[in-house]
Enzyme design. Structure first.
Site, PDB file in Angstrom:
ATOM      1  CE  LYS A   1      -3.874  -2.157   2.919  1.00 50.93           C
ATOM      2  NZ  LYS A   1      -4.962  -1.825   2.054  1.00 50.93           N
TER       3      LYS A   1
ATOM      4  NE  ARG B   1     -11.586  -9.407  -2.536  1.00 47.34           N
ATOM      5  CZ  ARG B   1     -11.522  -8.249  -3.326  1.00 47.34           C
ATOM      6  NH1 ARG B   1     -12.215  -8.889  -4.277  1.00 47.34           N
ATOM      7  NH2 ARG B   1     -11.522  -7.673  -2.745  1.00 47.34           N
TER       8      ARG B   1
END
Length: 532
Positions: free
Chosen positions: A309, A383
């Site tokens: 990130k 996920r």
């Protein structure tokens, strides 16, 4: 003691909101106002009716004005108040200068807090309670007529007391400090004047249980990640669950490997802190009811892995385990509230770091149960751990209802902002029940579609599924994430709450506090409390 040790000790014990008590006496005859135990009296003002700009006093306000000998309406107008929910203005009354001076408020609390109550609905009264909490922080005790209306029936009085209490307790929260300088401005005890009866007492207790759950979520999510890793989070869950008399199971790296939890292991592979999977189960006395399983994403810190990130995006990532905190707080609150249904929390916990053993874009991992997944972006790790936990819950826990909660996608925030969570589901009744619970608690959701045409986004040429779309033109990032998760719930009645926007806040606003908001715990508890 090192700062790190101090932080771990400070974060270990859950904190509780301030006390709220009912006091049946009115402002006119309450001895509390003259015994020196109350630092402030809070009264309510409302907007003028259509075509009338004058503020409207509410139950308790004229009585306080008469007892103090002060025109509170004139003071409110001079202060520029409109009566809108969330307004608060404190009148500091002067003390006598000499023994010969007689003031009409001598012996009474030296502060009066004027609080706007808007339309006096639950949302407005929740905001009023929050404004009162912020206006009186650092005082010992506050007596309030806010939300007290003589024309309410028992149900209305209970609803009003619950809303004010919720707002007060939620806004009274402050971040746990890891500091040599303690925070001395504690929230005040709240006394609700003119309120009594079993229905009101039960409503206040319901508000308190929900607020305690929210405080727990906030405390866990706001804990720095140099203290909070998967093992720490698993230990907190074990301690809290055991103390509450619940059944707790913790799977470590060996059990995860033996059980084929390839998603959790892959996400945690780049970190020095090994992953965990935790199950905490509540069974009501006598059994019966339905079995609701809540799975919460538990990424204790998210660097993005090899798909790293930007610096700014990493700053709030200690809160990326908020979903697991919500799941844990929900099962603990369900036990305290003695809901008549079985509730199980499942917490897949990992730190998404990077290192020599990190999983890579292009890898194929095998989820519990055998489904293979092509990795496209290691920053879409949530996920993967949810897939393992959902597949395991489907295979081993036999839930009647399966709900997952996750700070999952930035797309949900872009689409809905920070006041609505994205809600997906396979059952209309479940979606409607969660939506209604959100409306009642103020934790709002927006029902989103599981678009069949977007199924191609999770297709892979090298594995059973691809967890991030290859074609960015498809868009709908929150939708495609939900479609991916749906593949792991079997035929269960399932709902997915994407709380990426609602789970964090950059500032205080009404009952929301900066940092982790605790969103979801009260919504799910309300759903469980009203489930047939």
């Amino acid at each position: 003691m090192s700062p790190r040790t101090t932080g771990a000790a400070a974060a270990a014990a859950p904190r509780t909101p301030p006390t709220v008590v009912l006091h049946g006496a009115s402002v006119v005859d309450s001895p509390l106002l003259t015994d020196g135990s109350v630092d402030a009296v809070a009264v309510q003002v409302a907007p003028g009716r259509a075509g009338d700009d004058a503020l409207q006093p509410r139950s308790g306000t004229p009585q306080v004005a008469a007892r103090y000998g002060i025109d509170l309406s004139e003071l409110a107008e001079r202060a520029g108040l409109t009566g809108a929910a969330g307004e608060a203005f404190t009148v500091h009354l002067p003390l006598p200068v000499g023994s010969s001076v007689e003031l009409p408020w001598a012996g009474l609390p030296p502060r009066i807090v004027l609080v706007g109550v808007g339309d006096e609905g639950p949302t407005a009264l929740r905001r009023a309670g929050a404004a009162l909490a912020r206006a009186t922080r650092g005082l010992r005790r506050v007596a309030a007529t806010v939300g007290a209306q003589s024309h309410h029936d028992d149900a209305g009085a209970a609803q009003a007391a619950r809303a004010v209490t919720e707002g007060y307790l939620l806004a009274a929260y402050s971040h746990p400090r890891i500091s040599a300088t303690p925070d001395t401005k504690a929230p005040a005890e709240l006394v609700l004047l003119g309120r009594e009866g079993a229905a009101v007492a039960a409503a206040v207790e319901t508000a308190r249980i929900g607020a305690e759950a929210t405080w727990l979520v906030r405390d866990l999510a706001n804990t720095p990640s140099d203290v909070k890793n998967p093992a720490w989070m698993a230990d907190r869950a074990r301690r809290l669950g055991t103390k509450a008399g619940l059944d707790v199971q913790v799977l470590g790296p060996r059990e995860l490997a033996a059980g084929g939890f390839g998603g959790i292991l892959a996400v945690g592979s780049g970190s020095a802190s090994s992953p965990r999977l935790v199950r905490v189960s509540y069974t009501p006395a006598g059994g019966g009811g339905r079995h609701v399983v809540v799975v919460g994403k538990g990424i204790t810190y998210d660097t993005g892995g090899l798909s790293i990130k930007p610096r700014e995006a990493m700053v709030p990532m200690k809160t990326d385990m908020a979903g697991s905190a919500v799941a844990l707080a929900t099962v603990l609150a369900a036990a305290r509230a003695q809901v008549p249904h079985r509730v199980t929390a499942v917490l897949p916990l990992a730190e998404n770091h990077f290192g020599a053993a990190s999983y890579r874009p292009g890898d194929v991992v095998t989820i519990h149960g055998g489904t293979t997944v092509e990795i496209a972006n290691t920053d879409a790790e949530g996920r993967l751990v949810l897939a393992d936990a959902l597949a395991w819950a489907d295979a081993t826990l036999d839930p009647d209802v399966l709900v997952d909660v996750a700070t999952l996608t930035g797309a949900a925030t872009l689409g809905l902002g920070r006041q609505h969570a994205a809600l997906y589901g396979t059952d209309d009744a479940l979606v409607a029940a969660l939506t209604a619970a959100g409306d009642r608690t103020g934790e709002l959701v927006w029902h989103m579609p599981l678009v069949a045409d977007y199924e191609e986004a999770v297709r892979s040429s090298v594995a059973d599924l691809r967890h991030v779309p290859e074609d960015r033109r498809i868009g709908g990032g929150s939708i495609t994430a939900a479609l991916f998760l749906r593949r792991f719930v079997g035929g269960r009645t399932w709902a997915h709450l994407d709380i990426a926007g609602t789970g964090r806040s950059t500032s205080d606003k009404h009952e929301i506090t900066e940092g982790a908001t605790g969103y979801g715990a009260r919504l799910l508890l309300e759903y469980l409390s009203t489930l047939d």
